[in-house]
Design a protein around this motif. Structure first.
Motif, mmCIF file in Angstrom:
data_model
loop_
_atom_site.group_PDB
_atom_site.id
_atom_site.type_symbol
_atom_site.label_atom_id
_atom_site.label_comp_id
_atom_site.label_asym_id
_atom_site.label_seq_id
_atom_site.Cartn_x
_atom_site.Cartn_y
_atom_site.Cartn_z
ATOM 1 N N GLU A 1 1.258 -1.540 0.238
ATOM 2 C CA GLU A 1 0.287 -0.313 0.072
ATOM 3 C C GLU A 1 0.989 1.028 0.013
ATOM 4 O OE1 GLU A 1 -3.426 2.415 2.508
ATOM 5 O OE2 GLU A 1 -3.289 -0.173 2.315
ATOM 6 N N GLU A 2 2.351 1.609 0.809
ATOM 7 C CA GLU A 2 3.393 2.415 1.147
ATOM 8 C C GLU A 2 3.373 2.803 -0.891
ATOM 9 O OE1 GLU A 2 7.042 3.677 3.118
ATOM 10 O OE2 GLU A 2 5.777 1.637 3.882
ATOM 11 N N LYS A 3 3.936 1.304 -1.114
ATOM 12 C CA LYS A 3 4.296 1.612 -2.955
ATOM 13 C C LYS A 3 3.056 2.288 -3.530
ATOM 14 C CE LYS A 3 7.434 -1.241 -3.963
ATOM 15 N NZ LYS A 3 8.477 -2.287 -4.259
ATOM 16 N N ALA A 4 2.248 2.193 -3.409
ATOM 17 C CA ALA A 4 0.876 2.770 -4.106
ATOM 18 C C ALA A 4 0.760 3.907 -4.303
ATOM 19 C CB ALA A 4 -0.292 1.332 -3.986
ATOM 20 N N ARG A 5 1.428 4.205 -3.308
ATOM 21 C CA ARG A 5 0.242 6.215 -2.828
ATOM 22 C C ARG A 5 1.483 7.176 -3.860
ATOM 23 N NH1 ARG A 5 -2.337 6.529 1.057
ATOM 24 N NH2 ARG A 5 -2.898 4.586 2.836
ATOM 25 N N LEU A 6 2.471 5.822 -4.341
ATOM 26 C CA LEU A 6 3.486 6.471 -5.371
ATOM 27 C C LEU A 6 2.662 6.938 -6.947
ATOM 28 C CD1 LEU A 6 7.230 4.391 -5.611
ATOM 29 C CD2 LEU A 6 6.223 6.789 -4.284
ATOM 30 N N PHE A 7 1.827 6.727 -6.651
ATOM 31 C CA PHE A 7 1.207 6.388 -8.416
ATOM 32 C C PHE A 7 -0.798 6.695 -8.266
ATOM 33 C CE2 PHE A 7 4.021 2.660 -8.329
ATOM 34 C CZ PHE A 7 4.563 3.221 -9.720
ATOM 35 N N THR A 8 -0.687 7.703 -7.055
ATOM 36 C CA THR A 8 -2.461 8.259 -6.786
ATOM 37 C C THR A 8 -2.684 8.963 -7.719
ATOM 38 O OG1 THR A 8 -1.641 9.479 -5.151
ATOM 39 C CG2 THR A 8 -1.761 8.088 -4.090
ATOM 40 N N GLU A 9 -1.948 9.762 -8.582
ATOM 41 C CA GLU A 9 -2.596 10.547 -9.367
ATOM 42 C C GLU A 9 -2.283 10.188 -11.160
ATOM 43 O OE1 GLU A 9 -4.134 13.695 -8.838
ATOM 44 O OE2 GLU A 9 -3.608 13.222 -6.351
ATOM 45 N N SER A 23 -4.027 -9.803 -0.354
ATOM 46 C CA SER A 23 -4.922 -8.608 0.357
ATOM 47 C C SER A 23 -4.976 -6.975 0.032
ATOM 48 C CB SER A 23 -3.366 -9.034 1.333
ATOM 49 O OG SER A 23 -2.133 -8.678 0.981
ATOM 50 N N PHE A 24 -4.334 -7.259 -1.053
ATOM 51 C CA PHE A 24 -4.384 -5.335 -2.260
ATOM 52 C C PHE A 24 -4.682 -5.685 -3.331
ATOM 53 C CE2 PHE A 24 -2.500 -1.771 -4.860
ATOM 54 C CZ PHE A 24 -2.275 -1.037 -3.665
ATOM 55 N N ASN A 25 -6.191 -4.978 -3.885
ATOM 56 C CA ASN A 25 -6.461 -4.910 -4.824
ATOM 57 C C ASN A 25 -7.470 -3.858 -4.940
ATOM 58 O OD1 ASN A 25 -8.679 -5.681 -7.360
ATOM 59 N ND2 ASN A 25 -9.611 -7.071 -5.251
ATOM 60 N N PRO A 26 -6.313 -2.834 -6.473
ATOM 61 C CA PRO A 26 -6.751 -1.706 -7.143
ATOM 62 C C PRO A 26 -7.537 -1.312 -7.237
ATOM 63 C CG PRO A 26 -4.480 -2.458 -7.642
ATOM 64 C CD PRO A 26 -4.916 -3.700 -6.304
ATOM 65 N N ALA A 27 -8.905 -2.666 -8.007
ATOM 66 C CA ALA A 27 -10.012 -2.421 -8.355
ATOM 67 C C ALA A 27 -10.945 -2.113 -7.355
ATOM 68 C CB ALA A 27 -9.910 -3.460 -9.493
ATOM 69 N N ASP A 28 -10.680 -2.805 -5.982
ATOM 70 C CA ASP A 28 -11.734 -3.094 -5.052
ATOM 71 C C ASP A 28 -11.682 -2.576 -3.952
ATOM 72 O OD1 ASP A 28 -13.920 -3.822 -3.270
ATOM 73 O OD2 ASP A 28 -13.225 -6.201 -3.151
ATOM 74 N N ARG A 29 -10.273 -3.166 -3.048
ATOM 75 C CA ARG A 29 -10.564 -2.814 -1.636
ATOM 76 C C ARG A 29 -9.633 -1.163 -1.365
ATOM 77 N NH1 ARG A 29 -7.861 -7.602 1.709
ATOM 78 N NH2 ARG A 29 -9.757 -8.529 1.030
ATOM 79 N N GLN A 30 -8.475 -1.007 -2.164
ATOM 80 C CA GLN A 30 -7.760 -0.152 -2.182
ATOM 81 C C GLN A 30 -7.775 1.020 -3.508
ATOM 82 O OE1 GLN A 30 -5.891 -3.181 -1.800
ATOM 83 N NE2 GLN A 30 -6.260 -3.009 0.421
ATOM 84 N N LYS A 31 -8.849 0.884 -3.513
ATOM 85 C CA LYS A 31 -9.238 1.485 -4.957
ATOM 86 C C LYS A 31 -9.787 3.174 -4.834
ATOM 87 C CE LYS A 31 -12.458 2.657 -8.514
ATOM 88 N NZ LYS A 31 -14.229 1.327 -9.171
ATOM 89 N N GLY A 32 -9.833 4.000 -3.563
ATOM 90 C CA GLY A 32 -9.342 5.250 -2.906
ATOM 91 C C GLY A 32 -8.193 5.308 -2.577
ATOM 92 N N ALA A 37 -11.213 8.394 -11.952
ATOM 93 C CA ALA A 37 -11.315 7.948 -13.199
ATOM 94 C C ALA A 37 -10.113 7.311 -13.757
ATOM 95 C CB ALA A 37 -11.181 9.567 -14.391
ATOM 96 N N VAL A 38 -9.806 6.852 -12.307
ATOM 97 C CA VAL A 38 -8.430 5.964 -13.317
ATOM 98 C C VAL A 38 -8.471 5.015 -14.473
ATOM 99 C CG1 VAL A 38 -8.425 4.246 -10.832
ATOM 100 C CG2 VAL A 38 -5.902 5.415 -12.565
ATOM 101 N N GLN A 39 -7.331 4.070 -15.118
ATOM 102 C CA GLN A 39 -8.141 3.215 -15.471
ATOM 103 C C GLN A 39 -6.827 1.820 -15.120
ATOM 104 O OE1 GLN A 39 -7.513 3.854 -19.944
ATOM 105 N NE2 GLN A 39 -8.353 1.927 -20.479
ATOM 106 N N LEU A 40 -7.995 1.228 -14.846
ATOM 107 C CA LEU A 40 -6.694 0.373 -14.242
ATOM 108 C C LEU A 40 -7.091 -0.877 -15.611
ATOM 109 C CD1 LEU A 40 -7.988 0.104 -10.628
ATOM 110 C CD2 LEU A 40 -6.233 0.746 -11.038
ATOM 111 N N ILE A 41 -5.539 -1.948 -15.601
ATOM 112 C CA ILE A 41 -5.147 -2.777 -16.937
ATOM 113 C C ILE A 41 -4.932 -3.939 -15.528
ATOM 114 C CG2 ILE A 41 -4.230 -3.792 -18.786
ATOM 115 C CD1 ILE A 41 -6.227 -1.253 -18.686
ATOM 116 N N ALA A 42 -4.779 -4.642 -15.431
ATOM 117 C CA ALA A 42 -4.573 -5.721 -15.037
ATOM 118 C C ALA A 42 -4.180 -7.472 -15.977
ATOM 119 C CB ALA A 42 -5.891 -6.931 -13.652
ATOM 120 N N TRP A 43 -3.011 -7.658 -15.520
ATOM 121 C CA TRP A 43 -2.721 -9.082 -16.151
ATOM 122 C C TRP A 43 -2.748 -9.863 -15.628
ATOM 123 C CZ3 TRP A 43 1.997 -12.005 -15.899
ATOM 124 C CH2 TRP A 43 3.506 -11.249 -15.617
#
Length: 625
Positions: A1-9, A23-32, A37-43
């Protein structure tokens, strides 16, 4: 989560679902954490995603990746086979799809990717240890790859991992480090030395859960260096894996064997590339024997044998039984042919399951008597015939007598019949090569008729593999080509440089016109000059014939000629035209910039002699990219 904060914008975020954990899901739990309007692309390889990887098929130099995106089957081919490069390429694939690039365009551009130089170095260390220094990254994925290389090189030897805290892993220490220890236990790692406050807090738990692994922890690199002793490390392979903040280069310098600054760098990745380059010329059923005699042409026998065993070649060949014994002690299990057999080595061959090359009735009779005394029957041997090299081997006319003796006495069983081409690289002597092959065919026909059972047949060497593919028979012998030297000089193979000999400048001095340099005043200075003294001499294998302008070294992208006589431990070069040269600079003696063939030509010899003549006091460093 700490590293994800680098990409909040960010406007778009591309990520691998498998790598970040449940435990970490940018499309759900950590979406906030991200913009609305962020576009999420997962593989992913295992679950639902925007790009789902269905299969990865590896060939000799490429990986074909098949996937599904927007209900469509798509694929790319990339010139890599290691997992990190594949993962990076898939992430790039997602970015290109996000940007709307045409799939045909993506396929074409993916094939143009090139490897980034991220090398693991294997160096000789104290007390007969080897040190694998992988300090480019410190995460669980790169740790797995480094462990693979460590175990591949170590064979049956003891292994130690020196590991720092893994920073920003996203996992709590009480879950992360026990999971790592479980992986180490599965892989048979003998010892873990943990450095850092996080891993140290887990020492008791780790020790209780891993009875087969010795675990020691220190709160800092400084504490480790102050507390530990070099006597703790002996006859083992050591992996250094640490975040840069822990300054593991201090541990590396402490553990390295202290020798002078001339080193031979052996690129195992380039060797694997060359192996595959030759394999492309082989029929699917043709086996391959690799020549690792004379310390693998100077590059180090055990280390080279391990990489060849990893790539599943069929046979190894050494010159003497002692070399084969060392390979067995290093954990090499491949069949090994011993080319120069004598009675003193018979016992060692039996003890270590080595297969002798029998080339005369004298050697045959001696070995037969030895086997009889040991009550050994059907021991595997290789029969050599002389077809025109006139060095070693039975004459063609002796084939019938030999085969009948083998059948009648029963102490030996023929694994292969071979001969040696005298000039397979020379187009002017192709007619003689054909004569040799015809003589060889005559001999094997006689042996086959009398023995009545199958055996391997081989005559082609490195040059013969691609110049005479019709003479591959059942097996070929790959020698100097494995090390990046095309003995035929036809440039039909994209061979990579395996061996680089390097040294450093000990001193630079200004020498006025009219002065001389070196013994017997042979180096006459014709202008005011800057002369650099390099830490290599004829005791290291740098020939005296390269003195007085016959040789040169590569420095700062320029050639610097040798001036004066080559000394025992030092050589002087003229760096007048390289004003940026300073003391301590690295100098290439031969390698990518000065091919070993070029150096051999300057001394009136061949690349074989240059490579095998490098002294054992020159430290060998093994790198994998």
């Amino acid at each position: 989560e700490e590293k994800a904060r680098l990409f909040t914008e960010v406007d778009s975020l591309v990520y691998c679902k498998d790598a970040i954990g449940a435990s970490f899901n940018p499309a759900d739990r950590q979406k906030g954490l991200f913009k609305n309007a962020v576009q999420l692309i997962a593989w992913s390889r295992v679950g639902e995603a925007d790009l789902v990887i269905r299969s990865e098929e590896q060939t000799q130099q490429k990986t074909l990746i098949s996937a599904v995106s927007q209900s469509k089957n798509i694929q790319i081919s990339i010139p890599f086979s290691d997992r990190i490069s594949i993962d990076n390429a898939i992430t790039c694939w997602c970015v290109l799809l996000l940007k709307g690039y045409d799939h045909e365009f993506i396929e074409q551009r993916m094939l143009l990717l090139e490897a980034v130089d991220m090398r693991m170095q294997l160096k000789k260390a104290v007390n007969n240890c080897y040190l694998l220094n992988d300090s480019y990254s410190n995460d669980t994925a790169s740790l797995e790859l480094a462990l693979d290389f460590l175990l591949q090189q170590a064979g049956k030897n003891k292994t130690t991992l020196i590991l720092s805290d893994i920073l920003q892993s996203g996992e709590p220490p009480e879950e992360l480090y026990p999971a790592i220890v479980q992986q180490l236990a599965k892989r048979g790692v003998s010892r873990l030395i943990g450095i850092g406050s996080a891993i140290t807090t887990q020492q008791t738990v780790l020790t209780n859960n891993a009875a087969d692994i010795q675990i020691d922890c220190y709160d800092s690199t400084q504490t480790f260096l102050q507390t530990a002793s070099l006597n703790q490390f002996r006859d083992e392979y050591i992996l250094l894996k640490g975040a840069r903040v822990f300054s593991f280069e201090r541990i590396s310098q402490w553990l390295e064997q202290k020798v002078h600054q001339t080193v031979m760098e052996v690129n195992l990745t380039a060797m694997a590339h060359n192996l595959k380059a030759y394999q492309q010329f082989l029929a699917p059923s043709t086996r391959l024997m690799a020549m690792v005699k004379a310390l693998s042409y100077g590059s180090g026998t055990a280390e080279v044998a391990r990489i060849l065993q990893f790539h599943k070649i069929d046979y190894l060949a050494v010159a003497y039984a002692d070399e084969g014994v060392e390979l067995r002690k290093a954990g090499i299990s491949l069949p090994i042919m011993v080319m120069n057999v004598d009675e003193a080595g018979f016992d060692a061959m039996i003890q270590y399951n080595l297969e002798p090359e029998i080339y005369s009735f004298g050697i045959y009779n001696s070995f037969h008597q030895f086997l009889e005394k040991q009550a050994v029957s059907q021991y595997p041997i290789h029969i050599k015939f002389n077809t025109g090299m006139n060095r070693l081997g039975f004459e063609i006319t002796e084939a019938e007598q030999l085969a009948e003796m083998i059948n009648r006495q029963g102490t030996m069983a023929v694994k292969s019949v071979l001969s040696h081409l005298a000039a397979s690289e020379n187009t002017l002597l192709d007619h003689f090569t054909k004569v040799q092959v015809n003589r060889f065919k005559e001999a094997i026909a006689v042996v086959q008729r009398i023995l009545g059972y199958p055996f391997l047949k081989h005559i082609a060497n490195s040059a013969g593999i691609f110049r005479h593919p019709e003479y591959q028979f059942d097996m070929v012998r790959l020698g100097i080509g494995l090390y990046g030297v095309d003995s035929a000089n036809e440039h039909q193979l994209s061979l990579q440089t395996v061996i680089t000999l390097k040294s450093t400048i000990a001193q630079i001095r200004e020498v006025p016109v009219g002065e001389t340099v070196g013994y017997n005043r042979k180096g006459i200075v014709s202008r005011n000059s800057r002369i650099a003294t390099v830490r290599i001499g004829y005791a290291d294998g740098y020939s005296r014939s390269l003195g007085n302008g016959n040789g040169y070294m590569w420095l700062k992208n320029k050639k610097a000629p040798v001036i004066g006589n080559v000394c025992m431990d030092m050589t002087m070069i003229d760096v007048t035209d390289i004003p940026e040269a300073i003391e301590g600079d690295e100098v290439e003696v031969f390698g990518k910039q000065i091919p070993v063939q070029e150096l051999a030509s300057a001394t009136g010899t061949i690349a074989y002699e240059i490579m095998t003549g490098i002294s054992q006091r020159v430290k060998r460093i093994y790198v994998e990219e």
